[in-house]
Design a protein around this motif. Structure first.
Motif, PDB file in Angstrom:
ATOM      1  N   ILE A   1       0.856  -1.183   0.000  1.00  0.00           N
ATOM      2  CA  ILE A   1       0.000   0.000   0.000  1.00  0.00           C
ATOM      3  C   ILE A   1       0.893   1.234   0.000  1.00  0.00           C
ATOM      4  CG2 ILE A   1      -1.779   1.291   1.230  1.00  0.00           C
ATOM      5  CD1 ILE A   1      -2.632  -1.396   2.487  1.00  0.00           C
ATOM      6  N   ALA A   2       0.886   1.945  -1.121  1.00  0.00           N
ATOM      7  CA  ALA A   2       1.665   3.171  -1.215  1.00  0.00           C
ATOM      8  C   ALA A   2       0.824   4.396  -0.881  1.00  0.00           C
ATOM      9  CB  ALA A   2       2.253   3.315  -2.621  1.00  0.00           C
ATOM     10  N   HIS A   3      -0.472   4.352  -1.249  1.00  0.00           N
ATOM     11  CA  HIS A   3      -1.351   5.503  -1.031  1.00  0.00           C
ATOM     12  C   HIS A   3      -2.790   5.030  -0.869  1.00  0.00           C
ATOM     13  CE1 HIS A   3      -3.068   9.496  -1.508  1.00  0.00           C
ATOM     14  NE2 HIS A   3      -3.847   9.020  -2.456  1.00  0.00           N
ATOM     15  N   VAL A   4      -3.412   5.396   0.251  1.00  0.00           N
ATOM     16  CA  VAL A   4      -4.815   5.054   0.467  1.00  0.00           C
ATOM     17  C   VAL A   4      -5.666   6.118  -0.212  1.00  0.00           C
ATOM     18  CG1 VAL A   4      -6.648   4.749   2.169  1.00  0.00           C
ATOM     19  CG2 VAL A   4      -4.353   3.865   2.630  1.00  0.00           C
ATOM     20  N   ILE A   5      -6.557   5.685  -1.101  1.00  0.00           N
ATOM     21  CA  ILE A   5      -7.434   6.595  -1.833  1.00  0.00           C
ATOM     22  C   ILE A   5      -8.707   6.856  -1.038  1.00  0.00           C
ATOM     23  CG2 ILE A   5      -8.787   6.912  -3.941  1.00  0.00           C
ATOM     24  CD1 ILE A   5      -6.623   5.118  -5.310  1.00  0.00           C
ATOM     25  N   SER A   6      -9.346   5.797  -0.551  1.00  0.00           N
ATOM     26  CA  SER A   6     -10.569   5.954   0.230  1.00  0.00           C
ATOM     27  C   SER A   6     -10.807   4.727   1.086  1.00  0.00           C
ATOM     28  CB  SER A   6     -11.775   6.190  -0.677  1.00  0.00           C
ATOM     29  OG  SER A   6     -12.032   5.037  -1.461  1.00  0.00           O
ATOM     30  N   MET A   7     -11.626   4.940   2.117  1.00  0.00           N
ATOM     31  CA  MET A   7     -12.041   3.837   2.982  1.00  0.00           C
ATOM     32  C   MET A   7     -13.529   3.997   3.233  1.00  0.00           C
ATOM     33  SD  MET A   7      -8.901   3.581   5.676  1.00  0.00           S
ATOM     34  CE  MET A   7      -9.568   2.113   6.435  1.00  0.00           C
ATOM     35  N   SER A   8     -14.253   2.878   3.260  1.00  0.00           N
ATOM     36  CA  SER A   8     -15.681   2.947   3.551  1.00  0.00           C
ATOM     37  C   SER A   8     -15.878   3.192   5.042  1.00  0.00           C
ATOM     38  CB  SER A   8     -16.386   1.664   3.114  1.00  0.00           C
ATOM     39  OG  SER A   8     -15.909   0.560   3.842  1.00  0.00           O
ATOM     40  N   GLU A   9     -17.039   3.708   5.382  1.00  0.00           N
ATOM     41  CA  GLU A   9     -17.376   3.970   6.780  1.00  0.00           C
ATOM     42  C   GLU A   9     -17.651   2.655   7.497  1.00  0.00           C
ATOM     43  OE1 GLU A   9     -17.557   6.939   8.448  1.00  0.00           O
ATOM     44  OE2 GLU A   9     -16.754   7.918   6.657  1.00  0.00           O
ATOM     45  N   VAL A  10     -17.301   2.611   8.767  1.00  0.00           N
ATOM     46  CA  VAL A  10     -17.602   1.452   9.594  1.00  0.00           C
ATOM     47  C   VAL A  10     -19.027   1.623  10.119  1.00  0.00           C
ATOM     48  CG1 VAL A  10     -16.967   0.157  11.661  1.00  0.00           C
ATOM     49  CG2 VAL A  10     -15.184   1.189  10.243  1.00  0.00           C
ATOM     50  N   ALA A  11     -19.838   0.608   9.949  1.00  0.00           N
ATOM     51  CA  ALA A  11     -21.244   0.674  10.352  1.00  0.00           C
ATOM     52  C   ALA A  11     -21.370   0.859  11.867  1.00  0.00           C
ATOM     53  CB  ALA A  11     -21.969  -0.591   9.923  1.00  0.00           C
ATOM     54  N   ASN A  12     -22.447   1.507  12.271  1.00  0.00           N
ATOM     55  CA  ASN A  12     -22.713   1.776  13.683  1.00  0.00           C
ATOM     56  C   ASN A  12     -23.551   0.642  14.286  1.00  0.00           C
ATOM     57  OD1 ASN A  12     -22.539   3.260  16.024  1.00  0.00           O
ATOM     58  ND2 ASN A  12     -24.377   4.437  15.600  1.00  0.00           N
ATOM     59  N   VAL A  13     -22.999  -0.554  14.264  1.00  0.00           N
ATOM     60  CA  VAL A  13     -23.634  -1.741  14.823  1.00  0.00           C
ATOM     61  C   VAL A  13     -22.622  -2.444  15.728  1.00  0.00           C
ATOM     62  CG1 VAL A  13     -25.183  -2.095  12.863  1.00  0.00           C
ATOM     63  CG2 VAL A  13     -22.960  -3.197  12.876  1.00  0.00           C
ATOM     64  N   CYS A  14     -23.116  -3.293  16.615  1.00  0.00           N
ATOM     65  CA  CYS A  14     -22.231  -4.049  17.494  1.00  0.00           C
ATOM     66  C   CYS A  14     -22.067  -5.455  16.915  1.00  0.00           C
ATOM     67  CB  CYS A  14     -22.799  -4.099  18.910  1.00  0.00           C
ATOM     68  SG  CYS A  14     -21.621  -4.804  20.083  1.00  0.00           S
ATOM     69  N   ALA A  15     -21.291  -5.529  15.852  1.00  0.00           N
ATOM     70  CA  ALA A  15     -21.040  -6.788  15.157  1.00  0.00           C
ATOM     71  C   ALA A  15     -19.818  -6.608  14.263  1.00  0.00           C
ATOM     72  CB  ALA A  15     -22.247  -7.185  14.313  1.00  0.00           C
ATOM     73  N   VAL A  16     -19.283  -7.701  13.804  1.00  0.00           N
ATOM     74  CA  VAL A  16     -18.180  -7.652  12.844  1.00  0.00           C
ATOM     75  C   VAL A  16     -18.778  -7.343  11.475  1.00  0.00           C
ATOM     76  CG1 VAL A  16     -16.320  -8.962  11.769  1.00  0.00           C
ATOM     77  CG2 VAL A  16     -16.823  -9.270  14.203  1.00  0.00           C
ATOM     78  N   VAL A  17     -18.228  -6.325  10.804  1.00  0.00           N
ATOM     79  CA  VAL A  17     -18.775  -5.876   9.524  1.00  0.00           C
ATOM     80  C   VAL A  17     -17.653  -5.747   8.490  1.00  0.00           C
ATOM     81  CG1 VAL A  17     -20.718  -4.638  10.549  1.00  0.00           C
ATOM     82  CG2 VAL A  17     -18.562  -3.450  10.205  1.00  0.00           C
ATOM     83  N   PRO A  18     -17.983  -5.912   7.211  1.00  0.00           N
ATOM     84  CA  PRO A  18     -16.971  -5.725   6.170  1.00  0.00           C
ATOM     85  C   PRO A  18     -16.789  -4.238   5.858  1.00  0.00           C
ATOM     86  CG  PRO A  18     -19.028  -6.404   5.190  1.00  0.00           C
ATOM     87  CD  PRO A  18     -19.235  -6.422   6.672  1.00  0.00           C
ATOM     88  N   VAL A  19     -15.559  -3.853   5.608  1.00  0.00           N
ATOM     89  CA  VAL A  19     -15.242  -2.513   5.125  1.00  0.00           C
ATOM     90  C   VAL A  19     -14.311  -2.663   3.928  1.00  0.00           C
ATOM     91  CG1 VAL A  19     -15.577  -1.291   7.303  1.00  0.00           C
ATOM     92  CG2 VAL A  19     -13.346  -2.235   6.769  1.00  0.00           C
ATOM     93  N   ARG A  20     -14.247  -1.633   3.119  1.00  0.00           N
ATOM     94  CA  ARG A  20     -13.394  -1.671   1.931  1.00  0.00           C
ATOM     95  C   ARG A  20     -12.435  -0.498   1.923  1.00  0.00           C
ATOM     96  NH1 ARG A  20     -17.198  -3.703  -3.095  1.00  0.00           N
ATOM     97  NH2 ARG A  20     -17.683  -5.709  -2.145  1.00  0.00           N
ATOM     98  N   MET A  21     -11.243  -0.784   1.448  1.00  0.00           N
ATOM     99  CA  MET A  21     -10.230   0.246   1.280  1.00  0.00           C
ATOM    100  C   MET A  21      -9.788   0.219  -0.179  1.00  0.00           C
ATOM    101  SD  MET A  21      -6.479   0.712   3.088  1.00  0.00           S
ATOM    102  CE  MET A  21      -6.049  -1.004   2.844  1.00  0.00           C
ATOM    103  N   THR A  22      -9.778   1.373  -0.804  1.00  0.00           N
ATOM    104  CA  THR A  22      -9.256   1.514  -2.160  1.00  0.00           C
ATOM    105  C   THR A  22      -7.881   2.155  -2.032  1.00  0.00           C
ATOM    106  OG1 THR A  22     -11.491   1.826  -3.016  1.00  0.00           O
ATOM    107  CG2 THR A  22      -9.672   2.499  -4.450  1.00  0.00           C
ATOM    108  N   TYR A  23      -6.897   1.562  -2.661  1.00  0.00           N
ATOM    109  CA  TYR A  23      -5.534   2.074  -2.531  1.00  0.00           C
ATOM    110  C   TYR A  23      -4.747   1.860  -3.816  1.00  0.00           C
ATOM    111  CZ  TYR A  23      -3.960  -2.785  -1.901  1.00  0.00           C
ATOM    112  OH  TYR A  23      -3.690  -4.113  -2.074  1.00  0.00           O
ATOM    113  N   GLU A  24      -3.611   2.541  -3.891  1.00  0.00           N
ATOM    114  CA  GLU A  24      -2.650   2.334  -4.982  1.00  0.00           C
ATOM    115  C   GLU A  24      -1.429   1.639  -4.411  1.00  0.00           C
ATOM    116  OE1 GLU A  24      -1.678   6.047  -6.835  1.00  0.00           O
ATOM    117  OE2 GLU A  24      -3.530   6.095  -7.965  1.00  0.00           O
TER     118      GLU A  24
END
Length: 79
Positions: A35-58
């Motif tokens: 990972i040289a540069h993080v372009i964006s990251m999705s928001e973490v949901a406001n729930v009390c559970a394990v949730v998927p998130v995504r990171m876009t990077y170069e």
């Protein structure tokens, strides 16, 4: 809550598809990340559970990637 998560993920997926369709890579602990540069990251949901998130990077070669991984949601309280 599930509808909110679907809406959030749809929003981020639509934005990613507007540029160019990239395959979503699933993270594993044994994976080496370049990972040289993080372009964006999705928001973490406001729930009390394990949730998927995504990171876009170069990476160091300038290629874009979308990485999906799991985190604990922000909706848990310690009381």
């Amino acid at each position: 809550m599930k509808a909110l998560l679907v809406l959030i993920f749809s929003f981020f997926c639509a934005g990613a598809m507007a540029e160019e369709p990239l395959p979503v890579e699933q993270y594993s602990y044994s994976q080496h990340l370049d990972i040289a540069h993080v372009i964006s990251m999705s928001e973490v949901a406001n729930v009390c559970a394990v949730v998927p998130v995504r990171m876009t990077y170069e990476d160091s070669k300038g290629q874009k990637h979308i990485l999906e991984y799991r985190v604990m949601g922000n909706g848990c309280s310690n009381g």
